[in-house]
Design a protein around this motif. Sequence first.
Motif, PDB file in Angstrom:
ATOM      1  N   LEU A   1      -2.002  -6.339 -17.658  1.00  0.00           N
ATOM      2  CA  LEU A   1      -2.174  -5.072 -16.944  1.00  0.00           C
ATOM      3  C   LEU A   1      -1.726  -5.246 -15.500  1.00  0.00           C
ATOM      4  N   ILE A   2      -0.773  -4.431 -15.077  1.00  0.00           N
ATOM      5  CA  ILE A   2      -0.252  -4.468 -13.707  1.00  0.00           C
ATOM      6  C   ILE A   2      -0.798  -3.261 -12.951  1.00  0.00           C
ATOM      7  N   LEU A   3      -1.473  -3.495 -11.839  1.00  0.00           N
ATOM      8  CA  LEU A   3      -1.938  -2.412 -10.973  1.00  0.00           C
ATOM      9  C   LEU A   3      -0.898  -2.176  -9.885  1.00  0.00           C
ATOM     10  N   VAL A   4      -0.288  -1.000  -9.884  1.00  0.00           N
ATOM     11  CA  VAL A   4       0.698  -0.622  -8.876  1.00  0.00           C
ATOM     12  C   VAL A   4      -0.008   0.185  -7.796  1.00  0.00           C
ATOM     13  N   VAL A   5      -0.039  -0.329  -6.576  1.00  0.00           N
ATOM     14  CA  VAL A   5      -0.654   0.370  -5.446  1.00  0.00           C
ATOM     15  C   VAL A   5       0.489   0.875  -4.568  1.00  0.00           C
ATOM     16  N   GLU A   6       0.826   2.140  -4.718  1.00  0.00           N
ATOM     17  CA  GLU A   6       2.016   2.714  -4.086  1.00  0.00           C
ATOM     18  C   GLU A   6       1.831   4.224  -3.949  1.00  0.00           C
ATOM     19  N   ASP A   7       2.025   4.766  -2.731  1.00  0.00           N
ATOM     20  CA  ASP A   7       1.824   6.203  -2.529  1.00  0.00           C
ATOM     21  C   ASP A   7       3.082   7.025  -2.770  1.00  0.00           C
ATOM     22  N   ASP A   8       4.233   6.374  -2.899  1.00  0.00           N
ATOM     23  CA  ASP A   8       5.471   7.089  -3.185  1.00  0.00           C
ATOM     24  C   ASP A   8       5.537   7.335  -4.694  1.00  0.00           C
ATOM     25  N   VAL A   9       5.417   8.605  -5.081  1.00  0.00           N
ATOM     26  CA  VAL A   9       5.350   8.944  -6.506  1.00  0.00           C
ATOM     27  C   VAL A   9       6.624   8.544  -7.240  1.00  0.00           C
TER      28      VAL A   9
ATOM     29  N   TRP B   1      -2.195   2.834 -11.839  1.00  0.00           N
ATOM     30  CA  TRP B   1      -1.601   3.265 -10.578  1.00  0.00           C
ATOM     31  C   TRP B   1      -2.677   3.743  -9.625  1.00  0.00           C
ATOM     32  N   ALA B   2      -2.496   3.420  -8.347  1.00  0.00           N
ATOM     33  CA  ALA B   2      -3.372   3.915  -7.280  1.00  0.00           C
ATOM     34  C   ALA B   2      -2.501   4.219  -6.072  1.00  0.00           C
ATOM     35  N   ALA B   3      -2.795   5.331  -5.389  1.00  0.00           N
ATOM     36  CA  ALA B   3      -1.978   5.756  -4.254  1.00  0.00           C
ATOM     37  C   ALA B   3      -2.650   5.509  -2.917  1.00  0.00           C
ATOM     38  N   THR B   4      -3.904   5.054  -2.919  1.00  0.00           N
ATOM     39  CA  THR B   4      -4.642   4.826  -1.672  1.00  0.00           C
ATOM     40  C   THR B   4      -5.406   3.515  -1.761  1.00  0.00           C
ATOM     41  N   LEU B   5      -5.882   3.042  -0.602  1.00  0.00           N
ATOM     42  CA  LEU B   5      -6.701   1.828  -0.572  1.00  0.00           C
ATOM     43  C   LEU B   5      -7.975   2.021  -1.379  1.00  0.00           C
TER      44      LEU B   5
ATOM     45  N   VAL C   1      -1.320  -7.523  -9.235  1.00  0.00           N
ATOM     46  CA  VAL C   1      -1.284  -6.329  -8.373  1.00  0.00           C
ATOM     47  C   VAL C   1       0.044  -6.283  -7.635  1.00  0.00           C
ATOM     48  N   LEU C   2       0.735  -5.142  -7.726  1.00  0.00           N
ATOM     49  CA  LEU C   2       1.899  -4.854  -6.890  1.00  0.00           C
ATOM     50  C   LEU C   2       1.409  -3.964  -5.752  1.00  0.00           C
ATOM     51  N   LEU C   3       1.531  -4.422  -4.523  1.00  0.00           N
ATOM     52  CA  LEU C   3       0.883  -3.751  -3.396  1.00  0.00           C
ATOM     53  C   LEU C   3       1.877  -3.317  -2.328  1.00  0.00           C
ATOM     54  N   ASP C   4       1.950  -2.009  -2.089  1.00  0.00           N
ATOM     55  CA  ASP C   4       2.699  -1.478  -0.951  1.00  0.00           C
ATOM     56  C   ASP C   4       1.810  -1.576   0.288  1.00  0.00           C
ATOM     57  N   LEU C   5       2.404  -1.797   1.449  1.00  0.00           N
ATOM     58  CA  LEU C   5       1.610  -1.941   2.672  1.00  0.00           C
ATOM     59  C   LEU C   5       1.399  -0.622   3.400  1.00  0.00           C
ATOM     60  N   GLY C   6       2.323   0.320   3.262  1.00  0.00           N
ATOM     61  CA  GLY C   6       2.201   1.581   3.985  1.00  0.00           C
ATOM     62  C   GLY C   6       1.479   2.631   3.165  1.00  0.00           C
ATOM     63  N   LEU C   7       0.164   2.625   3.217  1.00  0.00           N
ATOM     64  CA  LEU C   7      -0.637   3.561   2.422  1.00  0.00           C
ATOM     65  C   LEU C   7      -1.243   4.638   3.322  1.00  0.00           C
ATOM     66  N   PRO C   8      -1.535   5.823   2.782  1.00  0.00           N
ATOM     67  CA  PRO C   8      -1.968   6.945   3.630  1.00  0.00           C
ATOM     68  C   PRO C   8      -3.324   6.748   4.295  1.00  0.00           C
ATOM     69  N   ASP C   9      -4.205   5.924   3.710  1.00  0.00           N
ATOM     70  CA  ASP C   9      -5.533   5.744   4.301  1.00  0.00           C
ATOM     71  C   ASP C   9      -5.719   4.385   4.948  1.00  0.00           C
ATOM     72  N   GLY C  10      -4.620   3.690   5.249  1.00  0.00           N
ATOM     73  CA  GLY C  10      -4.750   2.420   5.955  1.00  0.00           C
ATOM     74  C   GLY C  10      -3.643   1.441   5.616  1.00  0.00           C
ATOM     75  N   ASP C  11      -3.686   0.298   6.278  1.00  0.00           N
ATOM     76  CA  ASP C  11      -2.698  -0.756   6.083  1.00  0.00           C
ATOM     77  C   ASP C  11      -3.021  -1.527   4.810  1.00  0.00           C
TER      78      ASP C  11
END
Length: 230
Positions: A6-14, A33-37, A52-62
Amino acid sequence: MTNAPLILVVEDDVQISRVLQTSLEGAGYRVAWAATLGAAIGEARSRQPDLVLLDLGLPDGDGLSLIPQLREFSVAPIVVLSARGREEDKIRALDLGADDFVAKPFSIGEVQARIRAGLRRQRQATYAEPIFRFGNLRVDLEGRSLRRNDEEIHLTPTEFKLLLTLIEHRGKAMTQRFLLNAVWGPQSLDQAQYLRVYMAQLRRKIEADPARPRYLKTETGVGYRFVPED
């Protein structure tokens, strides 16, 4: 698919999330999938992802702030995906506990390769063997010896400790500070010359061509990566 990683993608860009989900599911993975921290922590706690694949630029924080939070309850590999290309960001992410860093724009092939490496490293850590082999080299982790075919290669205690640290974290990009702390202790974090000297010594003893290392790779501006399956 029920037993697939199971891969959790943390990314706010749809759009990016959809591309990742389609490609990863096509490769046989399950995807959350999750779009916020906040959503990412909830998903990670409830679903216990394998990576976990983690984007750093999320809408509710770094996204960097999520790494130590995940490390409080999870040992799953964390691969950072970010448009931030600065070496400081890579080093910060790795020092906080991330396993790898892929800069945007990225190729799906590279992301999948980093996922495979992270999952493979996790399996190897779980099912550790006392003997580790790469190329024509054989490391006895318990007997603390190194052989090339039938020839023993002498390593100093510090060289062997550095090699063991590299083996333990094989495939992972490791910062200089991480290696200095693991081998020499926190009092030596500003002694980068120690690491350069001992890494050069290991390369002379392990690599067929120390100037073009096959196994002990340099991560420019960051540190080193041990790639035994190259």
